[in-house]
Structure formats: structure tokens, C-alpha cells
Design a protein around this motif. Structure first.
Motif, PDB file in Angstrom:
ATOM      1  N   THR A   1       4.231   4.364 -11.893  1.00 29.39           N
ATOM      2  CA  THR A   1       4.153   3.364 -10.731  1.00 29.39           C
ATOM      3  C   THR A   1       5.270   3.585  -9.831  1.00 29.39           C
ATOM      4  O   THR A   1       6.465   3.421 -10.282  1.00 29.39           O
ATOM      5  N   SER A   2       5.004   3.003  -8.686  1.00 34.30           N
ATOM      6  CA  SER A   2       6.114   3.043  -7.617  1.00 34.30           C
ATOM      7  C   SER A   2       6.448   1.333  -7.593  1.00 34.30           C
ATOM      8  O   SER A   2       5.706   0.658  -7.363  1.00 34.30           O
ATOM      9  N   THR A   3       7.840   1.207  -7.418  1.00 32.63           N
ATOM     10  CA  THR A   3       8.283  -0.243  -7.090  1.00 32.63           C
ATOM     11  C   THR A   3       8.678  -0.649  -5.522  1.00 32.63           C
ATOM     12  O   THR A   3       9.356  -1.305  -5.449  1.00 32.63           O
ATOM     13  N   GLY A   4       7.836   0.151  -4.844  1.00 35.91           N
ATOM     14  CA  GLY A   4       7.868  -0.188  -3.289  1.00 35.91           C
ATOM     15  C   GLY A   4       9.221   0.899  -2.622  1.00 35.91           C
ATOM     16  O   GLY A   4       9.602   0.288  -1.744  1.00 35.91           O
ATOM     17  N   SER A   5       9.546   1.848  -3.328  1.00 36.76           N
ATOM     18  CA  SER A   5      10.608   2.699  -2.798  1.00 36.76           C
ATOM     19  C   SER A   5      10.239   3.318  -1.535  1.00 36.76           C
ATOM     20  O   SER A   5       8.963   3.433  -1.047  1.00 36.76           O
TER      21      SER A   5
ATOM     22  N   GLY B   1       3.804   1.904  -3.046  1.00 33.19           N
ATOM     23  CA  GLY B   1       3.216   1.128  -4.354  1.00 33.19           C
ATOM     24  C   GLY B   1       2.356   1.715  -4.908  1.00 33.19           C
ATOM     25  O   GLY B   1       1.232   1.312  -5.796  1.00 33.19           O
TER      26      GLY B   1
ATOM     27  N   ARG C   1      -0.269   4.380  -7.143  1.00 34.22           N
ATOM     28  CA  ARG C   1      -0.118   4.949  -8.537  1.00 34.22           C
ATOM     29  C   ARG C   1      -0.385   6.183  -8.347  1.00 34.22           C
ATOM     30  O   ARG C   1      -1.755   6.502  -8.404  1.00 34.22           O
TER      31      ARG C   1
END
Length: 148
Positions: free
Chosen positions: A132-136, A141, A143
């Protein structure tokens, strides 16, 4: 001219080691086997013709699979003219990797062939891991599943 053939003396010695004397029981030299992988398990086939299934023993200890079997001549009070079939104890050991589920090993004996199924543990099977991406800045965001 003198000819020297070093194999002249070795040939009778080799023959005496490989060929049984008349009337004497022979010891089995090996247990032929095949080992292959199918999907999520390994299969071992060992040739044990004429073996009583009750004499076959399969053990797993410290990562080593041991196959043992025994065949004997039931005709003890006869005069043997030739004895070419192996009698005695067969034994074969196979080192198992740590990815084998030893609690789920199964075996069957049919038509002189011992078949042993060695399943692979769940932790050793390939699986998908979701990242998952944390808003980079590279991802918004989303998946994205990747295979590990």
C-alpha cells in the motif's frame, strides 16, 4: 614382445564381487527410486518388488527421511541351485529441506512400488503480498499487488 593387460587380474575379482555364489543369499545393493515435484508436493517412488508391506518402515528424524524394508527367502531347508533375487535389508536415506511438512507425509505400497508424498509447507509456497502507498509522490494511495 611382452604384452601387459592390467585388467586381466581385475576382471575375475570384479566378477566375483558382483556375481553371487550358488546357494548363498545376496544382499541388496540399493533401492532404486525416482523423486520429482508436482505442484505443491514432491513424490518419491521406490522399487521394492516382493517385499511384505509389513516389513516397510518410514522414519523422519532431523530432516532425514529413512526408508527401510526387509525381504527374506521363505524356503530355508532347500538346496539352492541358484539364488539371484536379493534378500536382506534395504535401506535408503534422503535429506529433506526445511520446506517439507513432515507431519503431512503420506505413503502407499502398490505392485512392488512404495510411493511417498512429501508436501511443501504453507510458508514455502509462493504467495501475493499487497503493498500500500501512504500518499507518497509516486503513488496516489493506490494499492498495487505484486507477486513475491
Amino acid at each position: 614382445m611382452l604384452r601387459f593387460d592390467p585388467f586381466t587380474d581385475i576382471d575375475p575379482l570384479t566378477r566375483s564381487l558382483l556375481v553371487a555364489q550358488t546357494g548363498s543369499p545376496r544382499r541388496p545393493r540399493f533401492m532404486p527410486m525416482d523423486l520429482y515435484k508436482v505442484d505443491d508436493h514432491y513424490v518419491l517412488h521406490a522399487d521394492l518388488p516382493g517385499i511384505d508391506p509389513g516389513s516397510i518402515d518410514i522414519d523422519v528424524d532431523a530432516g532425514v527421511l529413512t526408508l527401510t524394508a526387509h525381504r527374506s527367502h521363505s524356503e530355508d531347508d532347500v538346496q539352492w541351485l541358484t539364488s539371484e533375487r536379493f534378500s536382506g535389508r534395504y535401506r535408503r536415506q534422503v535429506s529433506l529441506g526445511e520446506n517439507i511438512d513432515v507431519d503431512s507425509i503420506s505413503a502407499s505400497y502398490d505392485n512392488g512400488v512404495l510411493s511417498v508424498t512429501l508436501p511443501i509447507t504453507q510458508r514455502a509456497k509462493p504467495r501475493r503480498i499487497e503493498i500500500t502507498s501512504t500518499g507518497s509522490p509516486l503513488g496516489g494511495g493506490d494499492r498495487t499487488p505484486i507477486e513475491a
